[in-house]
Design a protein around this motif. Sequence first.
Motif, PDB file in Angstrom:
ATOM      1  N   ARG A  50       1.046  -0.698  -0.395  1.00 38.43           N
ATOM      2  CA  ARG A  50       0.182  -0.142   0.417  1.00 38.43           C
ATOM      3  C   ARG A  50       1.029   1.426   0.316  1.00 38.43           C
ATOM      4  NH1 ARG A  50      -3.527  -3.435   3.995  1.00 38.43           N
ATOM      5  NH2 ARG A  50      -5.718  -2.907   3.075  1.00 38.43           N
ATOM      6  N   ARG A  72       0.645  -1.612  -5.539  1.00 34.15           N
ATOM      7  CA  ARG A  72      -0.216  -0.725  -5.192  1.00 34.15           C
ATOM      8  C   ARG A  72      -0.302   0.839  -5.949  1.00 34.15           C
ATOM      9  NH1 ARG A  72      -5.352  -1.571  -2.063  1.00 34.15           N
ATOM     10  NH2 ARG A  72      -4.241   0.331  -0.782  1.00 34.15           N
ATOM     11  N   GLY A 109     -10.045  -7.196  -4.283  1.00 33.02           N
ATOM     12  CA  GLY A 109      -9.750  -6.280  -2.441  1.00 33.02           C
ATOM     13  C   GLY A 109     -11.087  -6.504  -1.930  1.00 33.02           C
ATOM     14  N   ASN A 118     -12.236  -5.922   1.704  1.00 34.22           N
ATOM     15  CA  ASN A 118     -12.741  -4.853   1.876  1.00 34.22           C
ATOM     16  C   ASN A 118     -13.356  -4.059   0.938  1.00 34.22           C
ATOM     17  OD1 ASN A 118     -10.919  -6.345   3.582  1.00 34.22           O
ATOM     18  ND2 ASN A 118      -8.781  -4.879   3.285  1.00 34.22           N
TER      19      ASN A 118
END
Length: 752
Positions: free
Chosen positions: A475, A511, A631, A633
Amino acid sequence: MVASVSGHQVTSRRLLKGLRELMNEISDAQTRMNHMVTQIANEMVADVCSIYLRRNDGSMELCATEGLKPEAVHNTRLKPSEGLVGLVADGVEPISLSDAPHHKRFSYRAETGEDPYMSFLGVPLLKGGRLIGVLVVQNRAAKSYHEDDIESLQTIATMLSEFVSTSSVMEQLQGFDIKPTQPETLNGKVFAKGLAFGKALLHAPEIEATRFLADDPEAEEARLLSALKDLRSGLELLLTGEAQVQGAVPLEVLEVILLLSQDRNWEKRLVEGVKSGICAEAAVEQVRSEHRAKMANAKDNYLRDRLQDLEELDNRLLRHLSGVINSHVGFDGEAVLVARDIGPAELLEYSGVKLSAILLEKGSSSSHAAIIARAMGLPMIGQMRGLLSRLQTNDPIIVDGNTGNAYLRYDPKLAEGFGSRLTAMRAETVRVQALRNIESKTKDGKRIHLLMNAGLVLDMEHLADSGAEGIGLFRTEFQFLMSNSLPRVDAQAELYSQIFELSGGKPVTFRTLDLGGDKIARFLSHDKEENPAMGWRALRFGLDRQAILRYQLRALLRAADGRPLRVMFPLVSEISEFDAAKALLGQEVDWAKKMGRKVPQNLEIGTMIEAPSIAWSINEISKKADFLSVGTNDLLQFFFAADRSSPKVNDRYDIMSKPALSFLKYVKTQAETTPISICGEHAGRPLEALALIGLGYDRLSMPATSLGIVKEMILSVNFEKLRDFVNSLLARENVDFRQELLGFAQDNGIIL
Ligand code: PEP
Ligand code: MG
């Protein structure tokens, strides 16, 4: 300019001075309280003055009185919410009545002999925002108390609260709920598992007023006004960018705070306080206590947010007065960080402190702060009601991030039991870590690739000890969240080179910036959005601010220095966005070539699957992307229309359900041969990971701390049997997936 002093202020000062002398008198607490009520009644020309203190069971006990029958003292106890005293306590606000006996909440107590008193003025006694009692004056005649009387009584109440909460008085007042000193257990929701000991470190600490009365009220008023001036000009400098923001308060909040700091009423309350003779810190403390008490009762979210802003304002002013800027500098030992709520940027600021756990009054388990806590291996419990009012800095705490209990000021006997559990847990960690060199495959030989999520340099040490095959999600926005200004290309490239070096040749998927939502960089201006998770964030931001995205891609290419590079774009919602981002990367590659720089031998470009729209275009995007990563989430928050940051809904819908699992199966099937992984937090939970493997996912990226337990589960599974079972569940109706899968695991000796 210092304004003139009114008659009531002179009275109030004289009274406060008198009370201070009584506070220091050498006699027992009861005698001193008796003298105090007499003195207050005299100065305020009241027929009655009474102190009620709250007992541990919530009832209000009459503890001293001038005017009511002395035999009622320690005998009259009002139930919580009973009578006018209860009304003051419930509203945590002064109540003034000229015809008290006819008020519907009036409760007649014969033993006090109070029938002849018509007027009533009650103010709350507050300590650190907690209600600890009520101070009352009454008059026989029907009179309307003046605003000045109310203010004077509030100041007196602040002083009385200080008095009753001093340790020598508290020793004599047993059974009263004045300061939390007893062991207590609070329960909340587990955001990150684990067990820890530590001492409370308050994220927004109370700055205690070290003295209460000012020796020279005029000088004190001048000191207060000058601190107010500094506060306002400091905020203005921050907002114009002429000063660097300390702390992680977003600019919009700073704007609100500046507005609030200009509120004349707030200033008036503070100035009234110092004019009556208390010191500036005590005046802020008094106003802050009132804010906090109201905050505890506010039902409306908007109001609660505004009151939080007020608290930030009070804290800032106290810091200006005291010069204390950073609460955690010099904190010694293992700290349990305690906050109302915390953002990822704020949490990252504690990297210099030895944190052992995090407790929050609010918060949500899929917030980024919780993700960071899991990555750092810190137990975290959220949604603990009343947390802040039950704790003081340095209170010892045991955090049980398995049951969601926090034991405040715990009994040493409890510590022994937890000490041995902690040792057992550490042994368990060592045991699962020992699996790190064993290949991750099921009993029937199906390889499941396990990768870890990272975002900080310090995460990289877990690459070796967890046995991860690489970084499935790096991240990159964490670097931005930790900075006070936009990290320059050099700084970005330096971080990425370090990550390359520390990865020792294992693949890393970088990312690109996923800012926005709850990840707000303090140096970027952001309009307030109603739904930031669905707003201007991630790749949308990158495509609108192309310079920022291009600089990041440039930094990645520079850091790769010819090595293989994997770049992944977040929150792609349409294929054209992926195309546009890929084109930007292409331009950067061309630019690097033109500059004579090395370009990656192998450049793989992938996308996150986080928006249902792209999950629905999976077949098409798979043809364009080199790899995909789901992803969960974000994908599930949009799938269920349930905000991942909202404590009320974030865990209301379960991935272990037919709609979510069939959707994920569709995504996997449609991706065909394009490599696809899962990098949401679900991949790191053994039961959820079991279901995902059953759907056919064979690349899972998760917090390093989960890798061992997930691998242990994999080693105990028969893949084909699992796949058939999961498919059979998907074909049925009204199935409790969680229960069914737990049963399957139990019947088949799967270690969860
Ligand atoms: C996700 O949404 O699942 C994800 C991995 O991204 P983040 O948690 O950083 O939003
Ligand atoms: Mg996401």
